[in-house]
Design an enzyme around this catalytic site. Sequence first.
Site, PDB file in Angstrom:
ATOM      1  N   SER A  10       0.837  -1.203   0.075  1.00 55.32           N
ATOM      2  CA  SER A  10      -0.037   0.080  -0.020  1.00 55.32           C
ATOM      3  C   SER A  10       0.796   1.186   0.145  1.00 55.32           C
ATOM      4  O   SER A  10       1.639   1.583   1.156  1.00 55.32           O
ATOM      5  CB  SER A  10      -1.042   0.149   1.317  1.00 55.32           C
ATOM      6  OG  SER A  10      -1.195   1.277   1.343  1.00 55.32           O
ATOM      7  N   HIS A  35      -0.855  -1.331  -4.277  1.00 49.86           N
ATOM      8  CA  HIS A  35      -2.194  -0.898  -3.849  1.00 49.86           C
ATOM      9  C   HIS A  35      -2.407   0.530  -3.531  1.00 49.86           C
ATOM     10  O   HIS A  35      -1.612   1.139  -2.944  1.00 49.86           O
ATOM     11  CB  HIS A  35      -2.576  -1.768  -2.374  1.00 49.86           C
ATOM     12  CG  HIS A  35      -3.820  -1.596  -2.042  1.00 49.86           C
ATOM     13  ND1 HIS A  35      -4.778  -2.328  -1.916  1.00 49.86           N
ATOM     14  CD2 HIS A  35      -4.289  -0.665  -0.809  1.00 49.86           C
ATOM     15  CE1 HIS A  35      -5.890  -1.992  -1.347  1.00 49.86           C
ATOM     16  NE2 HIS A  35      -5.641  -1.065  -0.622  1.00 49.86           N
ATOM     17  N   ASP A  37      -4.291   3.576  -2.296  1.00 48.65           N
ATOM     18  CA  ASP A  37      -5.855   3.925  -1.336  1.00 48.65           C
ATOM     19  C   ASP A  37      -6.108   5.050  -1.751  1.00 48.65           C
ATOM     20  O   ASP A  37      -5.489   6.325  -1.718  1.00 48.65           O
ATOM     21  CB  ASP A  37      -5.286   3.822   0.014  1.00 48.65           C
ATOM     22  CG  ASP A  37      -4.981   2.542   0.618  1.00 48.65           C
ATOM     23  OD1 ASP A  37      -6.117   1.632   0.496  1.00 48.65           O
ATOM     24  OD2 ASP A  37      -3.925   2.365   1.408  1.00 48.65           O
ATOM     25  N   MET A  39      -9.044   8.149  -0.958  1.00 53.37           N
ATOM     26  CA  MET A  39      -9.766   8.367   0.344  1.00 53.37           C
ATOM     27  C   MET A  39     -10.248   9.862   0.172  1.00 53.37           C
ATOM     28  O   MET A  39      -9.542  10.864  -0.359  1.00 53.37           O
ATOM     29  CB  MET A  39      -9.137   8.347   1.534  1.00 53.37           C
ATOM     30  CG  MET A  39      -8.241   7.133   1.872  1.00 53.37           C
ATOM     31  SD  MET A  39      -7.479   7.293   3.551  1.00 53.37           S
ATOM     32  CE  MET A  39      -6.599   5.723   3.391  1.00 53.37           C
ATOM     33  N   HIS A  76      -8.203   1.136  -4.057  1.00 55.77           N
ATOM     34  CA  HIS A  76      -9.129   0.750  -3.249  1.00 55.77           C
ATOM     35  C   HIS A  76      -9.739   2.027  -3.042  1.00 55.77           C
ATOM     36  O   HIS A  76      -9.423   3.091  -2.432  1.00 55.77           O
ATOM     37  CB  HIS A  76      -8.277   0.242  -1.999  1.00 55.77           C
ATOM     38  CG  HIS A  76      -9.037   0.261  -0.526  1.00 55.77           C
ATOM     39  ND1 HIS A  76      -8.613  -0.077   0.546  1.00 55.77           N
ATOM     40  CD2 HIS A  76     -10.476   0.054  -0.574  1.00 55.77           C
ATOM     41  CE1 HIS A  76      -9.526  -0.168   1.468  1.00 55.77           C
ATOM     42  NE2 HIS A  76     -10.760   0.001   0.549  1.00 55.77           N
ATOM     43  N   MET A  78     -11.831   4.393  -1.289  1.00 56.17           N
ATOM     44  CA  MET A  78     -12.724   4.364  -0.212  1.00 56.17           C
ATOM     45  C   MET A  78     -13.428   6.047  -0.167  1.00 56.17           C
ATOM     46  O   MET A  78     -13.044   6.904   0.406  1.00 56.17           O
ATOM     47  CB  MET A  78     -11.783   4.581   1.183  1.00 56.17           C
ATOM     48  CG  MET A  78     -11.236   3.374   1.524  1.00 56.17           C
ATOM     49  SD  MET A  78      -9.676   3.046   2.705  1.00 56.17           S
ATOM     50  CE  MET A  78      -8.447   3.241   1.428  1.00 56.17           C
ATOM     51  N   MET A 168     -11.546  -6.141   4.758  1.00 52.81           N
ATOM     52  CA  MET A 168     -10.598  -5.145   5.432  1.00 52.81           C
ATOM     53  C   MET A 168     -10.329  -5.839   7.068  1.00 52.81           C
ATOM     54  O   MET A 168     -11.408  -6.331   7.445  1.00 52.81           O
ATOM     55  CB  MET A 168     -11.304  -3.986   5.693  1.00 52.81           C
ATOM     56  CG  MET A 168     -11.414  -3.028   4.551  1.00 52.81           C
ATOM     57  SD  MET A 168      -9.943  -2.533   3.916  1.00 52.81           S
ATOM     58  CE  MET A 168      -9.110  -1.643   5.012  1.00 52.81           C
ATOM     59  N   GLY A 173      -9.158   3.891   6.467  1.00 56.59           N
ATOM     60  CA  GLY A 173      -8.921   5.317   6.823  1.00 56.59           C
ATOM     61  C   GLY A 173      -7.399   5.474   6.931  1.00 56.59           C
ATOM     62  O   GLY A 173      -6.753   6.749   6.508  1.00 56.59           O
ATOM     63  N   PHE A 174      -6.610   4.834   7.526  1.00 58.60           N
ATOM     64  CA  PHE A 174      -5.461   5.057   8.016  1.00 58.60           C
ATOM     65  C   PHE A 174      -4.538   3.747   7.938  1.00 58.60           C
ATOM     66  O   PHE A 174      -4.840   2.585   8.318  1.00 58.60           O
ATOM     67  CB  PHE A 174      -5.275   5.635   9.533  1.00 58.60           C
ATOM     68  CG  PHE A 174      -6.030   6.819   9.719  1.00 58.60           C
ATOM     69  CD1 PHE A 174      -5.371   8.125   9.412  1.00 58.60           C
ATOM     70  CD2 PHE A 174      -7.409   6.834   9.824  1.00 58.60           C
ATOM     71  CE1 PHE A 174      -6.063   9.305   9.104  1.00 58.60           C
ATOM     72  CE2 PHE A 174      -8.039   8.092  10.001  1.00 58.60           C
ATOM     73  CZ  PHE A 174      -7.429   9.099   9.683  1.00 58.60           C
ATOM     74  N   GLY A 175      -3.098   3.941   7.759  1.00 66.28           N
ATOM     75  CA  GLY A 175      -2.022   2.858   7.656  1.00 66.28           C
ATOM     76  C   GLY A 175      -1.675   2.911   9.176  1.00 66.28           C
ATOM     77  O   GLY A 175      -1.982   3.276   9.992  1.00 66.28           O
ATOM     78  N   GLY A 176      -1.008   2.038   9.545  1.00 65.21           N
ATOM     79  CA  GLY A 176      -0.402   1.574  10.664  1.00 65.21           C
ATOM     80  C   GLY A 176      -0.992   1.094  11.740  1.00 65.21           C
ATOM     81  O   GLY A 176      -0.764   1.312  12.800  1.00 65.21           O
ATOM     82  N   ASP A 202      -6.397  -6.507   4.013  1.00 64.99           N
ATOM     83  CA  ASP A 202      -5.806  -5.291   4.153  1.00 64.99           C
ATOM     84  C   ASP A 202      -5.926  -4.783   5.416  1.00 64.99           C
ATOM     85  O   ASP A 202      -6.876  -4.340   5.974  1.00 64.99           O
ATOM     86  CB  ASP A 202      -6.477  -4.337   2.973  1.00 64.99           C
ATOM     87  CG  ASP A 202      -5.950  -2.889   3.025  1.00 64.99           C
ATOM     88  OD1 ASP A 202      -4.826  -2.337   3.664  1.00 64.99           O
ATOM     89  OD2 ASP A 202      -6.513  -1.943   2.310  1.00 64.99           O
ATOM     90  N   GLY A 203      -4.590  -4.340   5.883  1.00 63.16           N
ATOM     91  CA  GLY A 203      -4.615  -3.568   7.276  1.00 63.16           C
ATOM     92  C   GLY A 203      -4.032  -4.386   8.216  1.00 63.16           C
ATOM     93  O   GLY A 203      -4.248  -5.613   8.739  1.00 63.16           O
ATOM     94  N   GLY A 204      -2.800  -3.832   8.631  1.00 67.89           N
ATOM     95  CA  GLY A 204      -2.185  -4.706   9.697  1.00 67.89           C
ATOM     96  C   GLY A 204      -1.508  -5.594   9.506  1.00 67.89           C
ATOM     97  O   GLY A 204      -0.904  -6.493  10.323  1.00 67.89           O
ATOM     98  N   GLY A 224       1.358  -1.940   4.101  1.00 65.04           N
ATOM     99  CA  GLY A 224       1.737  -0.541   3.945  1.00 65.04           C
ATOM    100  C   GLY A 224       3.103  -0.543   4.667  1.00 65.04           C
ATOM    101  O   GLY A 224       4.122  -0.572   4.361  1.00 65.04           O
ATOM    102  N   SER A 225       2.811  -0.290   6.072  1.00 65.64           N
ATOM    103  CA  SER A 225       3.793  -0.088   7.040  1.00 65.64           C
ATOM    104  C   SER A 225       4.797  -1.038   6.908  1.00 65.64           C
ATOM    105  O   SER A 225       6.185  -0.811   6.959  1.00 65.64           O
ATOM    106  CB  SER A 225       3.402   0.580   8.323  1.00 65.64           C
ATOM    107  OG  SER A 225       2.356  -0.247   8.691  1.00 65.64           O
TER     108      SER A 225
HETATM  109  O1  LIG Z   1      -6.891   0.736   3.394  1.00 69.04           O
HETATM  110  C1  LIG Z   1      -5.852   1.016   4.085  1.00 69.04           C
HETATM  111  C2  LIG Z   1      -6.202   1.861   5.198  1.00 69.04           C
HETATM  112  O2  LIG Z   1      -7.644   2.079   4.985  1.00 69.04           O
HETATM  113  C3  LIG Z   1      -4.947   0.146   3.946  1.00 69.04           C
HETATM  114  O3  LIG Z   1      -4.347  -0.081   2.598  1.00 69.04           O
HETATM  115  C4  LIG Z   1      -3.583   0.687   4.757  1.00 69.04           C
HETATM  116  O4  LIG Z   1      -2.803   1.671   4.014  1.00 69.04           O
HETATM  117  C5  LIG Z   1      -2.525  -0.404   5.096  1.00 69.04           C
HETATM  118  O5  LIG Z   1      -1.369  -0.038   5.985  1.00 69.04           O
HETATM  119  P1  LIG Z   1      -0.644  -1.088   7.096  1.00 69.04           P
HETATM  120  O6  LIG Z   1      -1.824  -1.333   8.040  1.00 69.04           O
HETATM  121  O7  LIG Z   1      -0.305  -2.169   6.041  1.00 69.04           O
HETATM  122  O8  LIG Z   1       0.357   0.053   7.310  1.00 69.04           O
END
Ligand SMILES: O=C(CO)[C@@H](O)[C@H](O)COP(=O)(O)O
Length: 253
Positions: A10, A35, A37, A39, A76, A78, A168, A173-176, A202-204, A224-225
Amino acid sequence: MAPPAIIAPSILSADFGNLGHECSRTISQGADWLHVDIMDGHFVPNLTFGPPVVVKIRSHVAKPTEAYGKGTFDCHMMIAEPKKWVKEFKNAGCDLYCFHYEAATSSAAESPEAISELKTSPRELIRYIHDNGMLAGIAIKPGTSVDVLWEILESPDAKDRPDMVLVMTVEPGFGGQKFMASCLPKVEALRTRYPDLNIEVDGGLGPGTIDQAADAGANVIVAGSAVFGAKDPAEVIALLREAVDKRSASGRL
Ligand SMILES: O=C(CO)[C@@H](O)[C@H](O)COP(=O)(O)O
């Protein structure tokens, strides 16, 4: 056997000041897709970028030569009005347009005219995305039941069926953010019914959570992170791929 691993970093966690370079570097480090994002500050409480930025970064990454190929731009969306932006994102270079089920079915648009003009059923929207020459994905938030997807996945005409489902594993909304393992039963249910479906999480996601996601049956991994924050992004990408392909090859999926 489940479909092969697709690793889709991401770019929300990339250096926005060097986005073109970050995108081409990530592909050269082994990523399959990017990916992206999108928003709108409305469907989610954050803003990223629109078609002009996608045009610019697209020029740094070769277009895929086949469906689902390397360099696929996995957008993606959003956004509250997913139908409105289909053509513009196609023209900008999007290959896979993944909208949120919640946005397509709520009355988030602001006026009755906008609702009738822009709202459409998920099936109609999938067809519209296909008619515009893109793959179609449908995403669900952590609070949305996987049951809403069965009817859509069972559409008699392939044009109305999604090419990918995104489950999801954080609130969009946010990474990390912290990975929500409570979302994985949805992945398991999808994989049990659809052995060949591309299922994205997607996410974490990262080295500490990939095994759970792979065990559940996910094959498209957004990180992402974990990728952009790594000392060695290529190593993380390889590790994510290995975890998914190992489980797929073991025949447990
Ligand atoms: O869609 C999203 C957040 O809304 C994701 O794509 C995040 O960007 C993933 O980030 P990490 O959790 O991998 O840091």
